[in-house]
Design a protein around this motif. Structure first.
Motif, short mmCIF file in Angstrom:
data_model
loop_
_atom_site.label_atom_id
_atom_site.label_comp_id
_atom_site.label_asym_id
_atom_site.label_seq_id
_atom_site.Cartn_x
_atom_site.Cartn_y
_atom_site.Cartn_z
N LYS A 1 92.90 12.57 63.02
CA LYS A 1 92.63 11.85 63.84
C LYS A 1 92.88 10.26 63.15
N ASN A 2 94.10 9.59 63.82
CA ASN A 2 94.57 8.11 63.02
C ASN A 2 94.65 8.15 61.46
N THR A 3 95.25 8.94 61.08
CA THR A 3 95.05 8.96 59.54
C THR A 3 96.71 9.78 59.92
N TYR A 4 96.95 8.54 58.57
CA TYR A 4 98.52 9.18 57.64
C TYR A 4 98.72 9.35 56.17
N VAL A 5 99.45 9.73 56.12
CA VAL A 5 99.83 9.44 54.84
C VAL A 5 101.78 9.44 54.72
N MET A 6 101.98 8.76 53.60
CA MET A 6 103.17 8.20 53.38
C MET A 6 103.25 7.36 52.14
N SER A 7 104.31 8.06 51.49
CA SER A 7 104.82 7.98 50.09
C SER A 7 106.39 7.40 50.40
N GLU B 1 105.96 -0.90 54.46
CA GLU B 1 106.05 0.04 55.26
C GLU B 1 104.95 0.60 56.21
N ALA B 2 103.47 1.00 55.74
CA ALA B 2 102.87 0.71 56.11
C ALA B 2 102.03 -0.01 56.66
N GLY B 3 101.91 -0.70 56.48
CA GLY B 3 101.59 -1.73 57.52
C GLY B 3 102.69 -2.73 58.81
N ILE B 4 104.10 -2.49 58.83
CA ILE B 4 104.85 -2.56 59.38
C ILE B 4 104.46 -0.92 60.33
N PHE B 5 104.37 -0.08 60.05
CA PHE B 5 103.86 0.96 61.31
C PHE B 5 102.66 0.48 62.33
N CYS B 6 102.20 -0.06 60.85
CA CYS B 6 100.20 -0.56 62.36
C CYS B 6 100.91 -1.34 62.81
N SER B 7 101.65 -2.53 62.80
CA SER B 7 101.68 -3.78 63.29
C SER B 7 102.71 -3.49 64.95
N ILE C 1 97.01 -1.96 58.75
CA ILE C 1 96.63 -0.93 57.84
C ILE C 1 95.27 -1.07 57.18
N LYS C 2 94.43 0.05 57.42
CA LYS C 2 93.20 0.65 56.00
C LYS C 2 93.30 1.52 55.29
N LEU C 3 93.63 0.66 53.97
CA LEU C 3 94.03 1.80 52.78
C LEU C 3 92.94 2.83 52.47
N ILE C 4 93.01 3.82 52.59
CA ILE C 4 91.74 5.18 52.43
C ILE C 4 91.65 5.90 51.03
N ASN C 5 93.06 5.94 50.57
CA ASN C 5 93.52 6.22 49.24
C ASN C 5 94.82 5.55 48.70
N SER C 6 94.93 5.74 47.32
CA SER C 6 96.30 5.53 46.75
C SER C 6 96.23 5.93 45.13
N THR C 7 98.06 6.53 45.21
CA THR C 7 97.74 7.49 43.80
C THR C 7 98.89 6.75 43.39
N THR D 1 101.78 6.83 46.87
CA THR D 1 101.24 7.97 47.57
C THR D 1 100.55 7.25 48.22
N ILE D 2 99.92 6.67 49.55
CA ILE D 2 98.82 6.68 50.57
C ILE D 2 98.75 6.87 51.58
N THR D 3 97.40 6.82 51.40
CA THR D 3 96.23 7.90 52.45
C THR D 3 96.22 6.52 53.95
N PHE D 4 96.38 6.32 54.77
CA PHE D 4 95.75 4.97 56.32
C PHE D 4 95.40 5.68 57.39
N SER D 5 94.72 3.98 58.27
CA SER D 5 94.32 4.33 59.28
C SER D 5 94.75 3.42 59.63
N CYS D 6 95.54 3.45 61.22
CA CYS D 6 95.48 2.47 61.91
C CYS D 6 94.41 1.64 62.69
#
Length: 102
Positions: free
Chosen positions: A31-37, A57-63, A69-75, A90-95
């Motif tokens: 729910k409102n959580t995404y993964v992007m790499s 790119e994740a910031g643009i997606f949320c905008s 963007i709210k960063l949850i995890n990054s590797t 790779t990041i896990t984030f929510s908007c």
């Protein structure tokens, strides 16, 4: 002779496509959580700021949704460049609603 030229041209295009840096996502991961790499191709130079690029790119997606963007995890994986183990971020984030962050 013309058929051979076409075959060589197609083969060259396929090989060069494998060299490109690619972005995957955003992919819904709850729910409102995404993964992007973002991953380098077959001949990485090692100088690309993959993490910064994927965060942008994740910031643009949320905008585009009027959110932030709210960063949850990054590797990050920096290699080695063998057997398809290319540098990758790779990041896990929510908007989230922009008003919530103020």
């Amino acid at each position: 002779m013309k058929v051979e030229n076409i075959t060589y041209g197609i083969s060259l295009m396929v090989l060069l496509t494998g060299c490109a840096t690619t972005t995957i996502g955003p992919i819904a991961a709850g729910k409102n959580t995404y993964v992007m790499s973002r991953e380098e191709g077959a001949f990485p130079s090692g100088s690309e700021p993959l993490m910064a690029e994927v965060l942008t790119e994740a910031g643009i997606f949320c905008s585009s949704q009027g959110e932030k963007i709210k960063l949850i995890n990054s590797t990050e994986n920096s290699g080695p460049y063998i057997l398809g183990n290319y540098p990758k971020a790779t990041i896990t984030f929510s908007c989230i609603d922009i008003m919530v962050t103020r």
